[in-house]
Design an enzyme around this catalytic site. Structure first.
Site, short mmCIF file in Angstrom:
data_model
loop_
_atom_site.label_atom_id
_atom_site.label_comp_id
_atom_site.label_asym_id
_atom_site.label_seq_id
_atom_site.Cartn_x
_atom_site.Cartn_y
_atom_site.Cartn_z
N GLU A 221 0.82 -1.21 0.00
CA GLU A 221 0.00 0.00 0.00
C GLU A 221 0.86 1.27 0.00
OE1 GLU A 221 -2.45 -3.08 2.42
OE2 GLU A 221 -0.34 -2.61 2.00
N LYS B 171 3.84 1.75 -1.33
CA LYS B 171 4.38 1.95 -2.67
C LYS B 171 3.37 2.70 -3.55
CE LYS B 171 5.31 -0.63 -6.92
NZ LYS B 171 6.53 0.08 -7.37
N ARG C 213 10.26 1.54 -4.11
CA ARG C 213 10.79 0.38 -4.83
C ARG C 213 10.78 -0.85 -3.93
NH1 ARG C 213 11.59 -2.96 -8.93
NH2 ARG C 213 13.72 -3.71 -9.20
N HIS D 225 27.81 -5.01 -14.31
CA HIS D 225 27.26 -3.77 -13.79
C HIS D 225 27.12 -3.86 -12.28
CE1 HIS D 225 24.79 -0.26 -13.14
NE2 HIS D 225 23.87 -1.01 -12.57
N GLU E 280 27.55 3.06 -10.76
CA GLU E 280 26.82 4.29 -10.41
C GLU E 280 27.81 5.37 -10.02
OE1 GLU E 280 25.73 7.33 -7.80
OE2 GLU E 280 26.71 5.55 -7.00
N HIS F 216 17.24 6.91 -10.59
CA HIS F 216 16.33 6.85 -9.45
C HIS F 216 15.67 8.19 -9.18
CE1 HIS F 216 18.74 3.20 -8.83
NE2 HIS F 216 17.64 2.73 -8.28
#
Length: 763
Positions: free
Chosen positions: A17, A19, A524, A650, A674, A703
């Protein structure tokens, strides 16, 4: 009479909920009042689920992250978020994701949002936190509104409340001084704010406050040991009783320090730190509470209740009411409730415990301690039967898999040629320009993709129709990339639900929940697969989709795989054999897929190891062993190919500078990492380490909904070229693009491609 308490409860809701509420608010489809009301409803439900506890946590609920919550509580937000319209919640989300709700940035100068706070992993978990930012001029100004609001709600509902906060030393240790100043110089001012907070909580009825200090399970130099003593001597005058909580590892040489802090109680992780317990019993003063984390808060297997009672009963007899029991850490890291699982095999489900079931296990243990084992005989018998079923199940052990692992020898992990030789062959085959552009793998998971997947799973869309829908989405991704001018394409991963779940569903030894969601960051959520048995690959997993994408274009298409270490670290892993053994099984399965992709004509293959650092032990003394078997597993998976096949890997949202030698030892031809949120800070290591292979430092923070400008990307890449030779640099986003919208992705990638052209022209 042992006290039963909890360190934290999953905040997302049994049906995610939180999210959906967050995403609706960010899109402008829901109001701030509706989001706040949702938070209150979730807190009420979570406290009800913990109704049987002697003390329940308050303040463990967050709209994004508990570290960011602490920054707000301490009045420590970056200057760049000041001067915007909106309230404190807007600034909170600006730090978290670069902007708040749709329309909140509509005044002059703010349309593009701001730079989001740096994000990295919470110790050795897959949970991400927003890194606190400090400078020599940092000051603190207490705002206890969030905690006081939640404390008042809990008390109104009859909850026996225990506020939970991140401790001052952990907060300071995990933050970054952006101007290079000494963080510890801020400690006196920080402690004044903490003292004010603790006194305020006591004034509002809090008897106990849980102060999380997980850095106590890491190696601490003398300055940081002194910081602990200074901090808690400063705070001991506050009227609230403090329970300092450690977890995720062993105290080891910090036992004496932890045991002698001037606080009322100490929580230790008795799952990861079992060896700490006996020494602590002799070190901890008799008047202090010892809280033992006896149920694993990070994995989903049932606790062996009889075995726990065997060692716990003598401690309970010795310490009496000064013994508390709890999960090892916050239950944030496990799903909410097993009761919602209708499709899990009943036998396998009988081996599991989610958050609600773990609290039930604590209640059984507590009753056994208070009233004797006979009072819970039925529960103990059921627990023993489930454990015996798991040990004896033929589904867990596969002799063929074990024979294949036994056949691994040294040549499995070696490429034929050294990197310079391989690079020359790959350059001749691929003919890429300088600063080649690519993406990390996934493209937006649109509503139509999700509808097709849901329809296929529900039996409303047959196999042929589903494959046709996915092929159409793959073609869209390829055509968009060709139009953008990217150099190495991807198929977009339309057919994949999750980078681990997708592969696990096709491997033996894995099981999957329906609603076993766990928060990774913000909105997420991930649904970690359950690795319960020996792992094998019955058939190819990706070849059909990648080959189809390659048939649509003359440009190279990367085959996209998840690496064995990430498959391991992002699963709930079996606890009946060493993790390294499971990782080798995974490596062989991925190796088979790599070789099948190469046979299908795929010349660029990316094996993501996003979670390599996540599995790193918290103590440096244990790093060498872990990195040894983790790097070996990657090399076994990757290195069966020819020299002209280019292997990528990655890694995202972790600190890599102190393991760069191990990353180099992986010997991937290209690594992407990143760097956008840290403004290339992660490349500082390359000033002192001659990284030998190619690298793609991420230039697009996926993000955040913010779109990076062409000029910004050029600036980042020029910073990178100051550390890595330009001929070995790639241009790419930070991570996959599945969580973004096409309307954001296309302009961002267009700017990225244009920036690469600018760099080539200037070279």
């Amino acid at each position: 009479m042992a006290v039963v308490h909890n360190l934290g409860f999953p905040r997302i809701g049994a049906k995610r909920e939180l999210k959906f509420g967050l995403e609706a608010y960010w899109k402008g489809d829901s109001s701030r009042d509706a989001l706040q009301a949702l938070g209150a409803t979730l807190r009420r439900d979570h406290w009800q689920a913990q109704a049987g506890l002697d003390l329940a946590p308050v303040g463990d609920f967050s709209f994004y992250d508990q570290m960011l919550d602490m920054s707000v509580t301490l009045g420590n937000l970056p200057e760049r978020v000041q001067g915007f319209h909106g309230d404190a919640l807007d600034n909170y989300f600006r730090v978290a994701r670069g902007r708040s709700a749709q329309g909140a940035e509509d005044h002059a100068g703010c349309c593009g949002g701001v730079a989001a706070g740096e994000m990295t992993k919470w110790f050795d978990t897959n949970y991400h936190y927003i890194v606190p930012e400090f400078g020599a001029a940092t000051s603190f100004a207490l705002d206890a509104t969030r905690l006081l609001t939640q404390l008042a709600e809990a008390r109104a509902q009859g909850v026996k409340a225990k506020p939970v906060i991140v401790g001052p030393v952990t907060y300071l240790a995990l933050g970054k001084a952006r101007d290079g100043s000494d963080k510890l110089a801020l400690l006196p001012a920080l402690l004044d704010a903490y003292a004010q907070l603790l006194c305020t909580l006591a004034e509002h009825g809090a008897e106990w406050v849980q102060v999380d200090e997980p850095v106590l399970v890491t190696e601490l130099d003398l300055d940081w040991q002194h910081a602990f003593n200074l901090s808690y001597h400063h705070l001991k005058a506050c009227p609230a009783k403090l329970l300092v909580a450690t977890y995720f590892g062993q105290l080891e040489e910090n036992r004496y320090l932890a045991a002698n802090l001037p606080v009322a109680g100490l929580h230790v992780d008795a799952v990861c730190g079992r060896d700490d317990i006996v020494p602590l019993l002799n070190l901890l003063p008799d008047h202090k509470v010892l809280s033992l984390g006896v149920v694993d808060g990070r994995n989903v297997w049932k606790t062996d209740l009889a075995a726990v009672l065997d060692w716990l009963e003598p401690i309970a007899e010795r310490r009496g009411e000064r013994l508390w029991i709890a999960p090892s850490c916050s239950l944030l890291h496990v799903p909410v409730d097993l009761a919602g699982e209708r499709r899990l095999d009943p036998e396998l489900a009988s081996w599991l415990a989610f958050a609600v079931q773990k609290l039930d296990e604590l209640q059984v243990l507590a009753r056994a301690l208070r009233e004797g084992r006979a009072s819970v005989a039925d529960a103990l018998a059921a627990n023993a039967a489930a454990l015996a079923s798991r040990r004896a199940s033929p589904r867990v052990h596969d002799p063929a898999v074990r024979a294949a692992v036994a056949g691994i020898d040294a040549h499995f992990g070696r490429r034929h040629g050294a990197y310079p030789e391989r690079a020359a062959r790959q350059a001749a085959l691929l003919r890429l320009p300088p600063y080649p552009t690519t993406t990390i793998g996934s493209f937006p998971q649109t509503a139509s993709i999700r509808q097709a997947r849901a329809g296929h799973k529900a039996g409303q869309l047959d196999d042929a129709a589903y494959r046709a829908a996915m092929r159409a989405e793959i073609e869209r991704s390829v055509r968009e990339q060709e139009a953008l001018g990217l150099d190495v394409l991807v198929h977009g991963e339309a057919e994949r639900n999750d980078m681990v779940e997708y592969f696990g569903e096709q491997l033996q030894g894995y099981a999957f929940s329906e609603s076993g969601w766990v928060q990774s960051y913000g909105s997420r959520c991930v649904k970690p697969p359950i690795l319960f048995g020996d792992v094998g690959r019955p058939r190819t997993m990706t070849v059909e989709w990648i080959a189809h994408a390659q048939s649509l274009t003359a440009k190279p298409v990367k085959g996209m795989l998840t690496g064995p270490v990430t498959m391991l670290n992002w699963s709930f892993v079996r606890d009946d054999q060493p993790r390294s053994a499971s990782c080798l099984q995974l490596a062989l399965a991925i190796r088979q897929e790599v070789l099948d992709l190469e046979r299908a004509g795929v010349r660029v293959i990316q094996i993501d190891e996003a979670a390599l650092r996540e599995g790193l032990p918290l103590r440096r003394a244990q790093w060498k062993r872990y990195l040894g078997w983790a790097v070996d597993a990657f090399r076994i998976a990757a290195n069966g190919v020819r020299d002209d096949t280019q292997i990528h890997t990655h890694m995202c949202y972790s600190e890599f500078n102190d393991i760069v030698a191990a990353i180099a030892a992986m010997d991937a031809d290209v690594i992407t990492i990143e760097t956008a949120r840290s403004s290339m800070e992660l490349l500082d290591a390359f000033e002192h380490f001659a990284y030998p292979n190619a690298i793609g430092p991420g230039v697009y923070d996926i993000h955040s909904p913010n779109i990076p400008s062409r000029e910004h990307i050029v600036d980042l890449m020029r910073k990178a070229a100051g550390r890595i030779p330009a001929e070995r640099l790639w241009v790419n986003p930070d991570c996959g693009l599945k969580t973004r919208q096409w309307a954001e992705v296309l302009p961002a990638l267009a700017n990225m491609v244009a920036a690469a052209r600018d760099l080539r022209q200037a070279a």
